[in-house]
Write an enzyme that holds these catalytic residues in place. Structure first.
Site, PDB file in Angstrom:
ATOM      1  N   LYS A 180     156.635  67.226  23.376  1.00 60.13           N
ATOM      2  CA  LYS A 180     155.517  66.265  23.426  1.00 60.13           C
ATOM      3  C   LYS A 180     155.975  64.895  22.904  1.00 60.13           C
ATOM      4  O   LYS A 180     155.221  63.926  22.954  1.00 60.13           O
ATOM      5  CB  LYS A 180     154.347  66.768  22.585  1.00 60.13           C
ATOM      6  CG  LYS A 180     153.689  68.022  23.172  1.00 60.13           C
ATOM      7  CD  LYS A 180     152.420  68.346  22.464  1.00 60.13           C
ATOM      8  CE  LYS A 180     152.010  69.791  22.612  1.00 60.13           C
ATOM      9  NZ  LYS A 180     151.185  70.048  23.795  1.00 60.13           N
TER      10      LYS A 180
ATOM     11  N   HIS B 189     143.917  73.767  17.686  1.00 59.52           N
ATOM     12  CA  HIS B 189     144.574  74.441  18.808  1.00 59.52           C
ATOM     13  C   HIS B 189     144.815  75.889  18.395  1.00 59.52           C
ATOM     14  O   HIS B 189     144.974  76.182  17.205  1.00 59.52           O
ATOM     15  CB  HIS B 189     145.910  73.719  19.049  1.00 59.52           C
ATOM     16  CG  HIS B 189     146.690  74.179  20.238  1.00 59.52           C
ATOM     17  ND1 HIS B 189     147.464  75.315  20.235  1.00 59.52           N
ATOM     18  CD2 HIS B 189     146.831  73.640  21.474  1.00 59.52           C
ATOM     19  CE1 HIS B 189     148.056  75.450  21.411  1.00 59.52           C
ATOM     20  NE2 HIS B 189     147.683  74.445  22.180  1.00 59.52           N
TER      21      HIS B 189
ATOM     22  N   GLN C  13     150.205  66.618  18.275  1.00 57.43           N
ATOM     23  CA  GLN C  13     149.670  65.441  18.982  1.00 57.43           C
ATOM     24  C   GLN C  13     149.760  64.183  18.127  1.00 57.43           C
ATOM     25  O   GLN C  13     149.422  63.091  18.596  1.00 57.43           O
ATOM     26  CB  GLN C  13     148.197  65.677  19.362  1.00 57.43           C
ATOM     27  CG  GLN C  13     147.954  66.860  20.278  1.00 57.43           C
ATOM     28  CD  GLN C  13     148.496  66.645  21.691  1.00 57.43           C
ATOM     29  OE1 GLN C  13     148.857  65.527  22.077  1.00 57.43           O
ATOM     30  NE2 GLN C  13     148.577  67.716  22.441  1.00 57.43           N
TER      31      GLN C  13
ATOM     32  N   ASP D 170     149.265  70.160  11.575  1.00 56.75           N
ATOM     33  CA  ASP D 170     149.761  70.362  12.928  1.00 56.75           C
ATOM     34  C   ASP D 170     149.934  68.978  13.544  1.00 56.75           C
ATOM     35  O   ASP D 170     148.955  68.317  13.893  1.00 56.75           O
ATOM     36  CB  ASP D 170     148.744  71.214  13.704  1.00 56.75           C
ATOM     37  CG  ASP D 170     149.091  71.317  15.184  1.00 56.75           C
ATOM     38  OD1 ASP D 170     150.066  70.696  15.626  1.00 56.75           O
ATOM     39  OD2 ASP D 170     148.355  72.036  15.899  1.00 56.75           O
TER      40      ASP D 170
ATOM     41  N   CYS E  53     143.535  75.491  25.162  1.00 55.54           N
ATOM     42  CA  CYS E  53     143.974  76.337  24.024  1.00 55.54           C
ATOM     43  C   CYS E  53     143.156  76.016  22.778  1.00 55.54           C
ATOM     44  O   CYS E  53     143.706  75.954  21.670  1.00 55.54           O
ATOM     45  CB  CYS E  53     145.454  76.178  23.730  1.00 55.54           C
ATOM     46  SG  CYS E  53     146.496  76.691  25.086  1.00 55.54           S
TER      47      CYS E  53
HETATM   48  N1  PMP Z   1     148.858  71.969  18.348  1.00 54.72           N
HETATM   49  C1  PMP Z   1     148.313  71.066  19.148  1.00 54.72           C
HETATM   50  C2  PMP Z   1     147.278  70.121  18.609  1.00 54.72           C
HETATM   51  C3  PMP Z   1     148.695  71.010  20.504  1.00 54.72           C
HETATM   52  O1  PMP Z   1     148.142  70.105  21.307  1.00 54.72           O
HETATM   53  C4  PMP Z   1     149.668  71.916  20.969  1.00 54.72           C
HETATM   54  C5  PMP Z   1     150.111  71.904  22.414  1.00 54.72           C
HETATM   55  N2  PMP Z   1     149.077  71.776  23.340  1.00 54.72           N
HETATM   56  C6  PMP Z   1     150.228  72.828  20.069  1.00 54.72           C
HETATM   57  C7  PMP Z   1     149.798  72.820  18.769  1.00 54.72           C
HETATM   58  C8  PMP Z   1     151.247  73.818  20.477  1.00 54.72           C
HETATM   59  O2  PMP Z   1     152.409  73.186  20.906  1.00 54.72           O
HETATM   60  P1  PMP Z   1     153.578  74.041  21.533  1.00 54.72           P
HETATM   61  O3  PMP Z   1     152.996  74.757  22.715  1.00 54.72           O
HETATM   62  O4  PMP Z   1     154.595  73.029  21.922  1.00 54.72           O
HETATM   63  O5  PMP Z   1     154.050  74.964  20.474  1.00 54.72           O
END
Ligand code: PMP
Length: 406
Positions: free
Chosen positions: A226, A123, A203, A200, A364
């Site tokens: 999440k 991401h 998910q 990270d 993203c």
């Molecule tokens: N890493 C991953 C794998 C994600 O799916 C996301 C959110 N789509 C993020 C990071 C970023 O999360 P946040 O917008 O809550 O900071």
């Protein structure tokens, strides 16, 4: 499997609402999860009966708010298998957690010519902070590739780990491909070479039991929103010895030991990284979310979601012209797909008309899209509150979409 999904659905008020005059089918949990009443009530109760700033007042209300806030730190530590609550830093979200590490640890540890390894499936939150750091330090970002099925090419990743590699940052679960990475295997490769690892977990943590000790990483980042908690509270877990040796990130109140114009000394971790008034109520809500999830059991959640994934994969595979993007053996309940001749945004719009919420776009993860040669995909993602019937509605709506655009 006995899993009373209808009872669980009653815990989530929004799931009873209608969209476009149809029952809402919320299939976008990977973007953000819906909230159980237990979380909504915990926030409301905190503001109604317990609210005050923390770590400040000597009066009972503030002491009580502080006690509740710090209790969530313990709760989170337990939930992810951290040995010590001082290893839990509250931040806004996974993005802020990763930026904290890049700005604090990275600023101190990365030098000219050093290498940071990430993967193609990251991401943007786990790419851009490292690119920014690499630019500041004249360091080099290297990228581990993926196989055709969307699994990580672990052998190629290992070949990138060299004498200049200082950090390996990779996702636990891909938000597009659904791939679950073999975290322990990868962190062991890094550890053997003295390389620091950041996972990270945005998910990862919502979809099954997480134990940072057995994952073997040095940092683990995730977002409360999440994890069925409120937006505004996230977590950086780091080994205490590493956190405690890191320089401050934001300066201000609460992160200091003593301030004078002659010089300031800083609090130890985690307070050192929690300058200013945090989102107290969201942290309280995150604690309630964890209590709720543990009431169901993370292993039960993982099993139900896996059953949904199997059902969705089977049913979607039968839609003519539909191609699933990401078919790794180890996969979470995230299904990205494309449909011949229909732009993903059009899929999203037609489905919206049916009361079905899915995501369409680059998620993203533009470098991944570029690798796949796709501008965008549609994506359905499932949580333990979803049902096979909702998946059947998705499939029927996709058949309709295909007919509309044929
Ligand atoms: N890493 C991953 C794998 C994600 O799916 C996301 C959110 N789509 C993020 C990071 C970023 O999360 P946040 O917008 O809550 O900071």
């Amino acid at each position: 499997m006995s899993f009373d999904v209808e009872r669980i659905r009653r815990d989530f008020p929004i799931l009873a609402t209608k969209m476009r005059e149809r029952p809402l089918a919320y299939l976008d949990t990977a973007a953000s999860a819906q909230k159980p009443k237990a979380v909504i009530d915990a926030i409301s109760d905190f503001y109604s009966s317990h609210y005050a700033n923390i770590h400040r007042g000597v009066y009972q209300l503030s002491a009580e708010a502080t006690r509740r806030y710090d209790a969530v730190r313990k709760r989170v530590a337990q939930f992810i298998g951290a040995r010590d609550p001082r290893e839990i830093v509250f931040v806004r979200n996974a993005t802020e957690a990763i930026n904290l590490v890049a700005r604090s640890w990275g600023e101190a540890q990365i030098g000219k010519g050093d290498e940071i390894v990430v993967t193609t499936m990251e991401h943007h939150a786990n790419i851009v902070p490292w690119q920014m750091l690499a630019a500041r330090k004249e360091a080099r970002l290297r990228v581990a590739s993926i196989h055709e099925d969307g699994s990580l090419d672990v052998a190629q990743l290992e070949s990138l780990l060299g004498p200049r590699t200082r950090l390996l940052a990779f996702t636990h679960v891909s938000n597009v491909l659904g791939t679950i990475n073999p975290v322990a295997e990868i962190t062991a490769m890094a550890r053997a070479r003295g390389i620091t690892t950041l996972v990270d977990g945005a998910q990862g943590v919502p979809h099954g039991p997480v134990d940072v000790a057995s994952l073997g990483c040095d940092f683990y980042a995730f977002s409360g929103h999440k994890l069925f908690g409120p937006s505004g509270a996230g977590v950086l877990w780091g080994r205490h010895a590493i956190l405690d040796a890191m320089p401050p990130f934001l300066g201000g109140g609460d992160m200091i030991e003593r301030v004078s114009f002659k010089g300031t000394t800083y609090a130890r971790a985690p307070e050192r990284f929690e300058a200013g008034t945090p989102d107290i109520a969201s942290v309280i809500g995150l604690g309630a979310a964890i209590d709720y999830l543990e009431g169901i059991g993370m292993a039960n959640i993982a099993a139900w979601e896996h059953a949904l994934l199997v059902h969705a994969t089977e049913a979607l595979s039968k839609v003519p012209g539909l191609r699933i993007i990401g078919t790794a053996k180890e996969k979470a309940a995230v299904v990205a797909f494309v449909l011949d001749g229909v732009h993903p945004h059009d899929i999203g719009t037609v489905l919206d008309g049916e009361g079905i919420a899915i995501r369409a776009g680059h998620h993203c993860a533009q470098p991944l899209m570029e690798h796949l040669g796709l501008p965008a995909t549609a994506r359905a993602s499932f949580a333990f509150y979803n049902t096979p019937a909702e998946i059947d509605r998705l499939v029927a709506a996709l058949e309709k979409t295909r007919d509309l655009f044929a």
